[in-house]
Design an enzyme around this catalytic site. Structure first.
Site, PDB file in Angstrom:
ATOM      1  N   ARG A 210     -11.313   1.504  -0.026  1.00 53.09           N
ATOM      2  CA  ARG A 210     -10.093   2.236  -0.274  1.00 53.09           C
ATOM      3  C   ARG A 210      -9.989   2.484  -1.744  1.00 53.09           C
ATOM      4  O   ARG A 210     -10.446   1.885  -2.407  1.00 53.09           O
ATOM      5  CB  ARG A 210      -8.844   1.506   0.182  1.00 53.09           C
ATOM      6  CG  ARG A 210      -8.926   1.738   1.824  1.00 53.09           C
ATOM      7  CD  ARG A 210      -7.748   1.030   2.224  1.00 53.09           C
ATOM      8  NE  ARG A 210      -7.676  -0.417   2.094  1.00 53.09           N
ATOM      9  CZ  ARG A 210      -6.756  -1.187   2.301  1.00 53.09           C
ATOM     10  NH1 ARG A 210      -5.475  -0.787   2.567  1.00 53.09           N
ATOM     11  NH2 ARG A 210      -6.725  -2.537   1.942  1.00 53.09           N
TER      12      ARG A 210
ATOM     13  N   THR B 241       0.883  -1.112   0.024  1.00 54.10           N
ATOM     14  CA  THR B 241      -0.003   0.102   0.002  1.00 54.10           C
ATOM     15  C   THR B 241       0.763   1.060   0.232  1.00 54.10           C
ATOM     16  O   THR B 241       0.442   2.391  -0.293  1.00 54.10           O
ATOM     17  CB  THR B 241      -0.878   0.204   1.284  1.00 54.10           C
ATOM     18  OG1 THR B 241      -0.133  -0.272   2.530  1.00 54.10           O
ATOM     19  CG2 THR B 241      -1.992  -0.967   1.056  1.00 54.10           C
TER      20      THR B 241
ATOM     21  N   LYS C 212      -2.700   3.235  18.779  1.00 56.49           N
ATOM     22  CA  LYS C 212      -1.908   2.326  17.964  1.00 56.49           C
ATOM     23  C   LYS C 212      -0.368   2.968  18.089  1.00 56.49           C
ATOM     24  O   LYS C 212      -0.024   4.098  18.245  1.00 56.49           O
ATOM     25  CB  LYS C 212      -2.350   2.604  16.278  1.00 56.49           C
ATOM     26  CG  LYS C 212      -3.071   1.617  15.893  1.00 56.49           C
ATOM     27  CD  LYS C 212      -3.071   1.706  14.544  1.00 56.49           C
ATOM     28  CE  LYS C 212      -4.353   0.866  13.903  1.00 56.49           C
ATOM     29  NZ  LYS C 212      -4.630   1.153  12.456  1.00 56.49           N
TER      30      LYS C 212
ATOM     31  N   HIS D 169       6.229   0.028   7.416  1.00 59.55           N
ATOM     32  CA  HIS D 169       6.265   1.039   8.631  1.00 59.55           C
ATOM     33  C   HIS D 169       6.273  -0.101   9.960  1.00 59.55           C
ATOM     34  O   HIS D 169       6.394  -1.166   9.905  1.00 59.55           O
ATOM     35  CB  HIS D 169       4.981   1.707   8.581  1.00 59.55           C
ATOM     36  CG  HIS D 169       3.677   0.969   8.220  1.00 59.55           C
ATOM     37  ND1 HIS D 169       3.163   0.502   9.447  1.00 59.55           N
ATOM     38  CD2 HIS D 169       3.009   1.197   7.330  1.00 59.55           C
ATOM     39  CE1 HIS D 169       1.978  -0.031   8.881  1.00 59.55           C
ATOM     40  NE2 HIS D 169       1.694   0.486   7.769  1.00 59.55           N
TER      41      HIS D 169
ATOM     42  N   LYS E 206     -10.622  -2.607   7.976  1.00 61.35           N
ATOM     43  CA  LYS E 206     -10.648  -1.120   7.538  1.00 61.35           C
ATOM     44  C   LYS E 206     -12.080  -0.782   7.766  1.00 61.35           C
ATOM     45  O   LYS E 206     -12.926  -1.401   7.445  1.00 61.35           O
ATOM     46  CB  LYS E 206     -10.326  -1.372   6.097  1.00 61.35           C
ATOM     47  CG  LYS E 206      -9.013  -1.470   5.825  1.00 61.35           C
ATOM     48  CD  LYS E 206      -8.004  -0.281   6.146  1.00 61.35           C
ATOM     49  CE  LYS E 206      -6.495  -0.763   5.965  1.00 61.35           C
ATOM     50  NZ  LYS E 206      -5.913  -1.697   6.513  1.00 61.35           N
TER      51      LYS E 206
ATOM     52  N   HIS F  79       4.405  -3.371  10.369  1.00 59.04           N
ATOM     53  CA  HIS F  79       4.546  -4.550   9.691  1.00 59.04           C
ATOM     54  C   HIS F  79       5.834  -5.087  10.503  1.00 59.04           C
ATOM     55  O   HIS F  79       6.085  -6.479  10.231  1.00 59.04           O
ATOM     56  CB  HIS F  79       5.384  -4.165   8.383  1.00 59.04           C
ATOM     57  CG  HIS F  79       4.268  -3.457   7.108  1.00 59.04           C
ATOM     58  ND1 HIS F  79       4.357  -2.346   6.734  1.00 59.04           N
ATOM     59  CD2 HIS F  79       3.188  -4.059   6.652  1.00 59.04           C
ATOM     60  CE1 HIS F  79       3.259  -1.967   6.037  1.00 59.04           C
ATOM     61  NE2 HIS F  79       2.746  -3.018   5.977  1.00 59.04           N
TER      62      HIS F  79
ATOM     63  N   ASP G  25      -5.958  -9.335  12.705  1.00 54.67           N
ATOM     64  CA  ASP G  25      -7.071  -8.875  11.778  1.00 54.67           C
ATOM     65  C   ASP G  25      -6.988 -10.036  10.492  1.00 54.67           C
ATOM     66  O   ASP G  25      -8.004  -9.805   9.599  1.00 54.67           O
ATOM     67  CB  ASP G  25      -6.872  -7.524  11.467  1.00 54.67           C
ATOM     68  CG  ASP G  25      -5.517  -7.222  10.628  1.00 54.67           C
ATOM     69  OD1 ASP G  25      -4.578  -7.994  10.878  1.00 54.67           O
ATOM     70  OD2 ASP G  25      -5.463  -6.279  10.208  1.00 54.67           O
TER      71      ASP G  25
ATOM     72  N   GLN H  75      -6.473 -14.346  -1.048  1.00 54.92           N
ATOM     73  CA  GLN H  75      -5.384 -14.697  -0.042  1.00 54.92           C
ATOM     74  C   GLN H  75      -5.594 -16.029   0.171  1.00 54.92           C
ATOM     75  O   GLN H  75      -4.462 -16.612   0.384  1.00 54.92           O
ATOM     76  CB  GLN H  75      -5.620 -14.047   1.255  1.00 54.92           C
ATOM     77  CG  GLN H  75      -4.640 -13.965   1.994  1.00 54.92           C
ATOM     78  CD  GLN H  75      -4.640 -12.909   3.240  1.00 54.92           C
ATOM     79  OE1 GLN H  75      -4.961 -12.057   3.137  1.00 54.92           O
ATOM     80  NE2 GLN H  75      -4.103 -13.462   4.527  1.00 54.92           N
TER      81      GLN H  75
ATOM     82  N   LYS I 210       2.674   5.323  15.726  1.00 53.64           N
ATOM     83  CA  LYS I 210       2.248   6.415  14.991  1.00 53.64           C
ATOM     84  C   LYS I 210       2.959   7.909  15.865  1.00 53.64           C
ATOM     85  O   LYS I 210       2.893   7.759  17.066  1.00 53.64           O
ATOM     86  CB  LYS I 210       0.653   6.858  15.016  1.00 53.64           C
ATOM     87  CG  LYS I 210      -0.092   5.617  14.376  1.00 53.64           C
ATOM     88  CD  LYS I 210      -0.495   6.119  12.987  1.00 53.64           C
ATOM     89  CE  LYS I 210      -1.111   5.036  12.176  1.00 53.64           C
ATOM     90  NZ  LYS I 210      -1.282   5.260  10.940  1.00 53.64           N
ATOM     91  N   THR I 211       2.906   8.928  15.050  1.00 55.13           N
ATOM     92  CA  THR I 211       3.249   9.922  15.692  1.00 55.13           C
ATOM     93  C   THR I 211       2.406  11.155  15.079  1.00 55.13           C
ATOM     94  O   THR I 211       1.678  11.022  14.446  1.00 55.13           O
ATOM     95  CB  THR I 211       4.933  10.431  15.397  1.00 55.13           C
ATOM     96  OG1 THR I 211       4.952  10.818  14.142  1.00 55.13           O
ATOM     97  CG2 THR I 211       5.687   9.477  15.591  1.00 55.13           C
TER      98      THR I 211
END
Length: 427
Positions: free
Chosen positions: A88, A42, A233, A47, A84, A50, A198, A177, A236-237
RNA sequence: GGGGGGUUUCCCGAGCGGUCAAAGGGGUCAGACUGUAAAUCUGAUGGCUAUGCCUUCGCAGGUUCGAAUCCUGCACCCCCCA
């Protein structure tokens, strides 16, 4: 193969759910197994989100098993509805291809693709899906998916309850999948799939498909999602996700992210992300309790992860930048050194003649973007929140001249604790 | 359709003719403390060519030496009765 990987993962808190808690430990100890985890392309970089899955694959490889890293060139075209809340946008083929390539490059840091014994394998499901005709796929695979089962999956159910609903495209995602798992089983003898919690629905879909289609038994295991003690989460910043590519998140910022992990979360992070032994981690846990100010755990975590993701060199630079930023006066450095340390920091070019004429500190702060008005700049200085080369500015009358340059052409301005900006004075 | 209340500076919310760039709280920013933390405490918080000047209190007009405050019209919001 005498290492009990399952017990290790369980101790680390990495097992959220598995298809067979009783059977898997022995199965994993009794022979080399092949397993896979998938990553949808994506973005052009992995990040922190992962990282759990990536480290799990790495642990399996170190325990003697053979990991397959699947990059979803095909599934990425569809979009996984799991976790989600909304449909998307589809990515273009070109963007996907670019993303696949850069993500694959990053994976080489985590897995050994050259080992003679159990080299990791990189696959892209686009390779086997590209020419699979729609009709054939519907007949082969679709026939094995009862709609009522599909509708019961959380990923679908959650979306059906919302106004936005779900498109047929994303609804079909699990078939792709599921087929991946069957394909990898046939071609590589892959028998285990891991992923975030998930992914459970997608994993069991693959297991069901394999049973119906080929009559083979496959296994699945999920890892908990990465959350902080306050429920938000991890990774994240304020400015967004923490990425593994140095272009998106510099080694310095990456290092800093881990240094700043809360005490309450650092033990979990050490377990999830490092390869320290149980003894080492428990010793660090104890240190957090007895001497939190030292932050040994955070330092160790940041060090281990930065080295893994950015190498010794990246770690060294991050540490060096940390020293400069949180140290005393900045002076006697070269433009190149400063540029590297402050690579994330905004800068502004001004003609050197202005510096030679002398620039007031107030104007400099506004020019550098550290204050939105002169009033604000004045306030910052008066309150002692303005720094020039890490030295507090004494008063609003201070003038900047060439004598203050920290390197050949650069001045380092700071407002408050950590807002930096550079002023460059080219001839 | 009738009656009443409201619209204030980033947010909430006081102000009800001059002493109002506008109380208080939140947020934000800075300082002290500290562990590059949390909590706490302190200060700041429209702009500027700055002992003054300019812009701001839903919008547009008006009264007045002077309005966020009074009057008129307009817009939007809320409540009550039908």
């Amino acid at each position: 193969m005498n290492f009990d990987i399952f017990a290790d993962l369980r101790w680390r808190g990495l097992i959220h759910q598995s298809t067979d808690d009783a059977f898997l430990p022995g199965w994993l100890m009794s022979g080399r197994r092949t397993l896979y985890a998938g990553f949808d392309p994506t973005a052009d970089s992995l990040h922190v989100g992962h990282l759990v899955a990536m480290m799990v694959l790495r642990r399996f490889q170190k325990a003697g098993h053979r990991p397959i890293a699947l990059v979803g060139g095909a599934t990425g075209m569809i979009g996984d509805p799991s976790g989600k809340s909304e449909e998307r946008n589809l990515l273009s083929r070109e963007a996907l291809l670019a993303n696949v390539q850069s993500m694959q490059g990053q994976m080489r840091r985590f897995l050994d693709f050259d080992s003679s014994e159990n080299a990791a394998i990189m696959v892209n499901n686009f390779d086997w899906m590209e020419n699979y005709s729609y009709l054939d796929f519907l007949r082969d695979v679709g026939k094995c998916f009862p709609i009522n089962v599909m509708l019961a999956k959380d990923s679908v159910k959650n979306r059906l309850e919302r106004d936005s609903g779900i498109s047929y495209t994303e609804f079909s995602y699990m078939l792709l999948q599921a087929y991946d798992f069957v394909y990898l089983n046939e071609h590589f003898g892959c028998e285990l799939q891991t992923g975030g919690s998930d992914q459970w629905g997608n994993i069991t879909a693959g297991i069901d498909l394999a049973r119906r289609l080929r009559g083979v038994q496959l296994y699945g295991m999920t890892n908990p999602l990465l959350t902080k003690s306050d429920g938000t989460k991890m990774g994240k910043t304020e400015s967004g996700a923490v990425w593994l590519s140095r272009e998106r998140t510099s080694p310095f910022k990456f290092y800093q992210y881990w240094i700043n992990v809360e005490d309450a979360d650092v033990g979990k992070c050490l377990r999830y992300f490092t390869e320290l032994s149980r003894d080492q981690i428990e010793a660090l846990d104890a240190a957090v309790k007895t001497d939190p100010a030292k932050r040994e755990s955070q330092r160790r975590l940041a060090e281990e992860l930065t080295r893994l993701v950015h190498g010794d060199d990246g770690l060294r630079r991050a540490q060096q930048a940390t020293e400069v930023l949180f140290g005393r006066e900045i002076s006697g450095l070269s433009d190149a050194e400063l540029g590297e340390i402050f690579s994330d920091v905004p800068s502004k070019d001004l003609p050197r003649s202005r510096l030679e004429a002398g620039i007031g500190i107030i104007d400099a702060l506004v020019e550098a973007g550290l204050a939105s008005s002169k009033g604000e700049a004045r306030r910052t200085v008066e309150q002692g929140g303005a720094y020039l080369n890490n030295q507090r500015v004494a008063g609003i009358d201070a003038k900047l001249t060439p004598a203050e340059l920290a390197s050949e052409t650069v001045l380092v301005l700071r407002s408050g604790r950590k807002k930096y900006a550079l002023l460059r004075f080219q001839a």
